[in-house]
Design a protein around this motif. Sequence first.
Motif, PDB file in Angstrom:
ATOM      1  N   THR A  85      -0.063  -2.121   0.145  1.00 54.27           N
ATOM      2  CA  THR A  85       1.331  -2.082   0.584  1.00 54.27           C
ATOM      3  C   THR A  85       2.229  -1.362  -0.413  1.00 54.27           C
ATOM      4  O   THR A  85       3.379  -1.107  -0.108  1.00 54.27           O
ATOM      5  N   THR A  86       1.693  -1.049  -1.606  1.00 52.52           N
ATOM      6  CA  THR A  86       2.558  -0.452  -2.613  1.00 52.52           C
ATOM      7  C   THR A  86       2.091   0.910  -3.106  1.00 52.52           C
ATOM      8  O   THR A  86       2.902   1.764  -3.396  1.00 52.52           O
ATOM      9  N   THR A  87       0.783   1.138  -3.194  1.00 57.18           N
ATOM     10  CA  THR A  87       0.337   2.400  -3.778  1.00 57.18           C
ATOM     11  C   THR A  87       0.725   3.585  -2.915  1.00 57.18           C
ATOM     12  O   THR A  87       1.020   4.662  -3.435  1.00 57.18           O
ATOM     13  N   ASP A  88       0.757   3.459  -1.616  1.00 51.79           N
ATOM     14  CA  ASP A  88       1.128   4.576  -0.770  1.00 51.79           C
ATOM     15  C   ASP A  88       2.582   4.975  -0.982  1.00 51.79           C
ATOM     16  O   ASP A  88       2.978   6.089  -0.662  1.00 51.79           O
ATOM     17  N   GLU A  89       3.376   4.060  -1.525  1.00 53.36           N
ATOM     18  CA  GLU A  89       4.784   4.356  -1.731  1.00 53.36           C
ATOM     19  C   GLU A  89       5.061   4.977  -3.096  1.00 53.36           C
ATOM     20  O   GLU A  89       6.147   5.482  -3.330  1.00 53.36           O
ATOM     21  N   LEU A  90       4.079   4.886  -4.014  1.00 45.64           N
ATOM     22  CA  LEU A  90       4.336   5.326  -5.375  1.00 45.64           C
ATOM     23  C   LEU A  90       4.503   6.833  -5.459  1.00 45.64           C
ATOM     24  O   LEU A  90       5.428   7.338  -6.060  1.00 45.64           O
ATOM     25  N   GLY A  91       3.595   7.560  -4.843  1.00 51.52           N
ATOM     26  CA  GLY A  91       3.757   9.001  -4.732  1.00 51.52           C
ATOM     27  C   GLY A  91       3.275   9.782  -5.929  1.00 51.52           C
ATOM     28  O   GLY A  91       3.276   9.318  -7.054  1.00 51.52           O
ATOM     29  N   GLN A 102      -6.293   4.488 -19.940  1.00 49.88           N
ATOM     30  CA  GLN A 102      -5.850   4.252 -18.575  1.00 49.88           C
ATOM     31  C   GLN A 102      -5.735   2.760 -18.325  1.00 49.88           C
ATOM     32  O   GLN A 102      -6.451   1.957 -18.927  1.00 49.88           O
ATOM     33  N   VAL A 103      -4.815   2.405 -17.457  1.00 49.70           N
ATOM     34  CA  VAL A 103      -4.660   1.008 -17.066  1.00 49.70           C
ATOM     35  C   VAL A 103      -4.501   0.972 -15.549  1.00 49.70           C
ATOM     36  O   VAL A 103      -3.854   1.839 -14.962  1.00 49.70           O
ATOM     37  N   THR A 104      -5.158   0.014 -14.923  1.00 54.43           N
ATOM     38  CA  THR A 104      -5.103  -0.116 -13.476  1.00 54.43           C
ATOM     39  C   THR A 104      -4.141  -1.232 -13.108  1.00 54.43           C
ATOM     40  O   THR A 104      -4.241  -2.353 -13.609  1.00 54.43           O
ATOM     41  N   LEU A 105      -3.195  -0.906 -12.236  1.00 54.83           N
ATOM     42  CA  LEU A 105      -2.204  -1.871 -11.792  1.00 54.83           C
ATOM     43  C   LEU A 105      -2.418  -2.187 -10.324  1.00 54.83           C
ATOM     44  O   LEU A 105      -2.768  -1.325  -9.535  1.00 54.83           O
ATOM     45  N   GLY A 106      -2.173  -3.424  -9.947  1.00 53.29           N
ATOM     46  CA  GLY A 106      -2.241  -3.796  -8.538  1.00 53.29           C
ATOM     47  C   GLY A 106      -2.921  -5.127  -8.351  1.00 53.29           C
ATOM     48  O   GLY A 106      -3.348  -5.784  -9.299  1.00 53.29           O
ATOM     49  N   GLY A 107      -3.008  -5.555  -7.089  1.00 54.65           N
ATOM     50  CA  GLY A 107      -3.619  -6.821  -6.748  1.00 54.65           C
ATOM     51  C   GLY A 107      -4.074  -6.806  -5.313  1.00 54.65           C
ATOM     52  O   GLY A 107      -4.245  -5.737  -4.717  1.00 54.65           O
ATOM     53  N   PRO A 108      -4.240  -7.958  -4.679  1.00 51.64           N
ATOM     54  CA  PRO A 108      -4.704  -8.000  -3.292  1.00 51.64           C
ATOM     55  C   PRO A 108      -3.783  -7.267  -2.325  1.00 51.64           C
ATOM     56  O   PRO A 108      -4.211  -6.770  -1.295  1.00 51.64           O
ATOM     57  N   GLU A 109      -2.485  -7.178  -2.673  1.00 49.65           N
ATOM     58  CA  GLU A 109      -1.526  -6.519  -1.790  1.00 49.65           C
ATOM     59  C   GLU A 109      -1.368  -5.041  -2.101  1.00 49.65           C
ATOM     60  O   GLU A 109      -0.417  -4.397  -1.697  1.00 49.65           O
ATOM     61  N   LEU A 110      -2.345  -4.484  -2.840  1.00 47.82           N
ATOM     62  CA  LEU A 110      -2.234  -3.127  -3.357  1.00 47.82           C
ATOM     63  C   LEU A 110      -1.898  -2.107  -2.286  1.00 47.82           C
ATOM     64  O   LEU A 110      -1.095  -1.211  -2.486  1.00 47.82           O
ATOM     65  N   ARG A 140       9.958   5.424  -8.123  1.00 45.48           N
ATOM     66  CA  ARG A 140       8.640   5.330  -8.746  1.00 45.48           C
ATOM     67  C   ARG A 140       8.615   4.228  -9.805  1.00 45.48           C
ATOM     68  O   ARG A 140       7.640   3.476  -9.915  1.00 45.48           O
ATOM     69  N   LEU A 141       9.683   4.126 -10.579  1.00 50.49           N
ATOM     70  CA  LEU A 141       9.764   3.059 -11.563  1.00 50.49           C
ATOM     71  C   LEU A 141       9.690   1.691 -10.885  1.00 50.49           C
ATOM     72  O   LEU A 141       8.984   0.786 -11.343  1.00 50.49           O
ATOM     73  N   THR A 142      10.399   1.557  -9.771  1.00 42.04           N
ATOM     74  CA  THR A 142      10.400   0.293  -9.031  1.00 42.04           C
ATOM     75  C   THR A 142       9.007  -0.046  -8.530  1.00 42.04           C
ATOM     76  O   THR A 142       8.548  -1.196  -8.627  1.00 42.04           O
ATOM     77  N   HIS A 143       8.286   0.937  -8.014  1.00 42.15           N
ATOM     78  CA  HIS A 143       6.945   0.687  -7.480  1.00 42.15           C
ATOM     79  C   HIS A 143       5.940   0.387  -8.587  1.00 42.15           C
ATOM     80  O   HIS A 143       5.048  -0.456  -8.413  1.00 42.15           O
ATOM     81  N   VAL A 144       6.087   1.048  -9.744  1.00 44.98           N
ATOM     82  CA  VAL A 144       5.208   0.746 -10.865  1.00 44.98           C
ATOM     83  C   VAL A 144       5.422  -0.707 -11.307  1.00 44.98           C
ATOM     84  O   VAL A 144       4.462  -1.439 -11.566  1.00 44.98           O
ATOM     85  N   GLU A 145       6.675  -1.133 -11.386  1.00 40.41           N
ATOM     86  CA  GLU A 145       6.953  -2.510 -11.769  1.00 40.41           C
ATOM     87  C   GLU A 145       6.425  -3.498 -10.729  1.00 40.41           C
ATOM     88  O   GLU A 145       5.938  -4.582 -11.077  1.00 40.41           O
ATOM     89  N   GLU A 146       6.485  -3.139  -9.451  1.00 39.63           N
ATOM     90  CA  GLU A 146       5.927  -4.009  -8.419  1.00 39.63           C
ATOM     91  C   GLU A 146       4.412  -4.130  -8.574  1.00 39.63           C
ATOM     92  O   GLU A 146       3.841  -5.224  -8.433  1.00 39.63           O
ATOM     93  N   LEU A 147       3.759  -3.024  -8.882  1.00 38.16           N
ATOM     94  CA  LEU A 147       2.322  -3.078  -9.148  1.00 38.16           C
ATOM     95  C   LEU A 147       2.033  -3.948 -10.371  1.00 38.16           C
ATOM     96  O   LEU A 147       1.055  -4.702 -10.404  1.00 38.16           O
ATOM     97  N   GLY A 148       2.898  -3.849 -11.375  1.00 33.77           N
ATOM     98  CA  GLY A 148       2.738  -4.700 -12.538  1.00 33.77           C
ATOM     99  C   GLY A 148       2.892  -6.169 -12.186  1.00 33.77           C
ATOM    100  O   GLY A 148       2.149  -7.029 -12.683  1.00 33.77           O
ATOM    101  N   ARG A 149       3.846  -6.470 -11.319  1.00 31.99           N
ATOM    102  CA  ARG A 149       4.029  -7.863 -10.880  1.00 31.99           C
ATOM    103  C   ARG A 149       2.786  -8.365 -10.148  1.00 31.99           C
ATOM    104  O   ARG A 149       2.324  -9.492 -10.380  1.00 31.99           O
ATOM    105  N   LEU A 150       2.222  -7.538  -9.274  1.00 32.46           N
ATOM    106  CA  LEU A 150       1.025  -7.929  -8.535  1.00 32.46           C
ATOM    107  C   LEU A 150      -0.164  -8.125  -9.473  1.00 32.46           C
ATOM    108  O   LEU A 150      -0.978  -9.032  -9.275  1.00 32.46           O
ATOM    109  N   THR A 151      -0.251  -7.279 -10.489  1.00 34.86           N
ATOM    110  CA  THR A 151      -1.345  -7.402 -11.449  1.00 34.86           C
ATOM    111  C   THR A 151      -1.270  -8.736 -12.176  1.00 34.86           C
ATOM    112  O   THR A 151      -2.272  -9.451 -12.321  1.00 34.86           O
ATOM    113  N   ARG A 152      -0.089  -9.084 -12.644  1.00 35.51           N
ATOM    114  CA  ARG A 152       0.072 -10.357 -13.355  1.00 35.51           C
ATOM    115  C   ARG A 152      -0.139 -11.544 -12.423  1.00 35.51           C
ATOM    116  O   ARG A 152      -0.707 -12.565 -12.823  1.00 35.51           O
TER     117      ARG A 152
END
Length: 232
Positions: free
Chosen positions: A133-139, A123-131, A203-215
């Motif tokens: 705003t994005t996880t609720d949209e992932l679905g 498992q890998v956890t994605l996200g950051g301080p703005e989490l 969903r792909l877009t939101h996963v990539e956004e979470l990846g951006r926040l993680t980095r």
Amino acid sequence: MEPVIISAGSELLRENLAAAGRDLHRRGWLPGASGHLSARSGEAVLLTVDGVDRGALTRDDIVLVEPGEGLPLLGEVEWPPADACLHLALYRGLPDCGAVIQAAPPHTTELSTAAHTTGAIDQVTLGGPELETTTDELGTGDDPDSATPATLPIVTTWPDLPHTTEVIADHLTRHPQGAPPALLIAGYGVLAWGRDLETARARLTHVEELGRLTRLTATREADTADAPQGVC
């Protein structure tokens, strides 16, 4: 081969898959001829073929296959890609899945390559301080607006396609409820799916956004750790 029911809108779906592939190529998420898109058409599945630049995809670069072994249906002139087994495993394991996107968006691909994992699936956890705003949209499940955790499975057996397919199928079998909306493939990128192509793309877009926040979070933490400390 037994008769396979095909939906009436399969020709339009070919056009939609090609257009989505060209768009993802422009975004840099399907570089060259890499990555694949697919969609369910009745009992059959439409898949992008190998060897075609994703920026030049047309309806003629989409092949219609039967859902069992992924063999092309009568009248098709193209052969399905080697990666078809991954997509078919998702359709078999997720009855409500209507579309799958296999892509390499830059932030998530970098994270999948650098992830410290153990075993065939982790498992890998994605996200950051703005989490928030994005996880609720992932679905998850049927509702792309339902809440979901930012922890996604990551498969570590790429590029062994048969083994990767077995690992994914086994994971879906062991987690029949609450299947994740996407998974990472270490060293490759992301498999995202949904009830239709639009949902899979979202969903792909939101996963990539979470990846951006993680980095972004990792970079900030590194900068903070490297900053000189004040002297009293």
